[in-house]
Design a protein around this motif. Structure first.
Motif, PDB file in Angstrom:
ATOM      1  N   TYR A  60       0.744  -1.140   0.009  1.00 56.94           N
ATOM      2  CA  TYR A  60       0.041   0.042   0.125  1.00 56.94           C
ATOM      3  C   TYR A  60       0.712   1.313   0.112  1.00 56.94           C
ATOM      4  O   TYR A  60       0.513   2.098  -0.572  1.00 56.94           O
ATOM      5  CB  TYR A  60      -0.920   0.173   1.120  1.00 56.94           C
ATOM      6  CG  TYR A  60      -2.004  -1.151   1.223  1.00 56.94           C
ATOM      7  CD1 TYR A  60      -2.868  -0.754   0.024  1.00 56.94           C
ATOM      8  CD2 TYR A  60      -2.353  -1.989   1.885  1.00 56.94           C
ATOM      9  CE1 TYR A  60      -3.983  -1.724  -0.232  1.00 56.94           C
ATOM     10  CE2 TYR A  60      -3.300  -2.743   1.912  1.00 56.94           C
ATOM     11  CZ  TYR A  60      -4.152  -2.728   0.600  1.00 56.94           C
ATOM     12  OH  TYR A  60      -5.340  -3.813   0.464  1.00 56.94           O
TER      13      TYR A  60
ATOM     14  N   GLN B  70      -4.925   0.783  -8.025  1.00 52.99           N
ATOM     15  CA  GLN B  70      -5.568   1.727  -6.977  1.00 52.99           C
ATOM     16  C   GLN B  70      -5.005   3.143  -6.984  1.00 52.99           C
ATOM     17  O   GLN B  70      -4.004   3.428  -7.444  1.00 52.99           O
ATOM     18  CB  GLN B  70      -5.131   1.124  -5.478  1.00 52.99           C
ATOM     19  CG  GLN B  70      -6.021  -0.111  -5.195  1.00 52.99           C
ATOM     20  CD  GLN B  70      -5.615  -0.421  -3.745  1.00 52.99           C
ATOM     21  OE1 GLN B  70      -5.150   0.334  -2.869  1.00 52.99           O
ATOM     22  NE2 GLN B  70      -5.785  -1.530  -3.180  1.00 52.99           N
ATOM     23  N   THR B  71      -5.971   4.002  -6.661  1.00 54.04           N
ATOM     24  CA  THR B  71      -5.398   5.489  -6.611  1.00 54.04           C
ATOM     25  C   THR B  71      -4.750   5.487  -5.405  1.00 54.04           C
ATOM     26  O   THR B  71      -4.792   4.777  -4.632  1.00 54.04           O
ATOM     27  CB  THR B  71      -6.575   6.418  -6.685  1.00 54.04           C
ATOM     28  OG1 THR B  71      -7.196   6.503  -5.396  1.00 54.04           O
ATOM     29  CG2 THR B  71      -7.459   6.164  -7.952  1.00 54.04           C
TER      30      THR B  71
ATOM     31  N   GLU C 152      -4.968   7.880  -3.186  1.00 53.72           N
ATOM     32  CA  GLU C 152      -6.138   8.121  -2.144  1.00 53.72           C
ATOM     33  C   GLU C 152      -6.312   7.021  -1.544  1.00 53.72           C
ATOM     34  O   GLU C 152      -6.332   6.718  -0.355  1.00 53.72           O
ATOM     35  CB  GLU C 152      -6.923   9.338  -2.636  1.00 53.72           C
ATOM     36  CG  GLU C 152      -6.697  10.558  -2.913  1.00 53.72           C
ATOM     37  CD  GLU C 152      -6.050  10.646  -4.287  1.00 53.72           C
ATOM     38  OE1 GLU C 152      -6.398   9.889  -5.176  1.00 53.72           O
ATOM     39  OE2 GLU C 152      -5.178  11.597  -4.643  1.00 53.72           O
ATOM     40  N   ASP C 153      -6.909   5.925  -2.341  1.00 51.85           N
ATOM     41  CA  ASP C 153      -7.188   4.802  -1.918  1.00 51.85           C
ATOM     42  C   ASP C 153      -6.341   3.879  -1.382  1.00 51.85           C
ATOM     43  O   ASP C 153      -6.529   3.299  -0.059  1.00 51.85           O
ATOM     44  CB  ASP C 153      -7.865   4.025  -3.213  1.00 51.85           C
ATOM     45  CG  ASP C 153      -9.333   4.360  -3.660  1.00 51.85           C
ATOM     46  OD1 ASP C 153      -9.904   5.260  -2.787  1.00 51.85           O
ATOM     47  OD2 ASP C 153      -9.795   4.018  -4.707  1.00 51.85           O
TER      48      ASP C 153
ATOM     49  N   HIS D  52      -6.061   2.632   2.550  1.00 51.13           N
ATOM     50  CA  HIS D  52      -6.047   1.327   3.061  1.00 51.13           C
ATOM     51  C   HIS D  52      -4.676   1.117   3.777  1.00 51.13           C
ATOM     52  O   HIS D  52      -4.913   0.404   4.730  1.00 51.13           O
ATOM     53  CB  HIS D  52      -5.783   0.500   1.627  1.00 51.13           C
ATOM     54  CG  HIS D  52      -7.026   0.113   1.072  1.00 51.13           C
ATOM     55  ND1 HIS D  52      -7.812  -0.609   1.619  1.00 51.13           N
ATOM     56  CD2 HIS D  52      -7.358   0.333  -0.285  1.00 51.13           C
ATOM     57  CE1 HIS D  52      -8.987  -0.826   0.502  1.00 51.13           C
ATOM     58  NE2 HIS D  52      -8.518   0.119  -0.438  1.00 51.13           N
TER      59      HIS D  52
END
Length: 82
Positions: free
Chosen positions: A29, A61-62, A64-65, A69
Motif C-alpha cells: 500500500y 488503486q489510486t 488516495e485509496d 488502505h
C-alpha cells in the motif's frame, strides 16, 4: 485525525518488528500510495520479489485509496506492534 505521512512515521517507529507478511501488507500500500502502479521488472531475489509482488498486487488503486488502505492496515496492527 492523523495524516498518511504521520501514520507512516508511527509505523516506522513500532517498538516490535512486524512479521514478514504484515510488513508486506504495509509495503504494498505504501508503494502504491507514493509511486503508483509498479512499472519495474520482476526481480530474481526472493526478498525483493516478495516486495515487488506486494506492490504489484495493489495495481490500479489510486494514491488516495492506497493511503486509506495503509491507514486501515496501521489500525489493524498498531496494538500488536506498538
Amino acid at each position: 485525525m492523523l495524516t498518511f505521512e504521520e501514520i507512516v512515521e508511527k509505523a516506522k517507529n513500532f517498538s516490535k518488528v512486524p512479521s514478514k507478511e504484515d510488513f508486506l501488507e504495509f509495503y504494498g500500500y505504501y508503494k502504491q500510495a507514493t509511486a503508483g502502479d509498479c512499472d519495474t521488472e520482476e526481480p530474481e531475489d526472493e526478498e525483493k520479489k516478495a516486495r515487488w509482488n506486494a506492490w504489484k498486487s495493489k495495481a490500479g488503486q489510486t494514491a488516495e485509496d492506497a493511503k486509506a488502505h495503509y491507514i486501515e492496515v496501521y489500525k489493524k496492527y498498531a496494538a500488536k506492534y506498538e
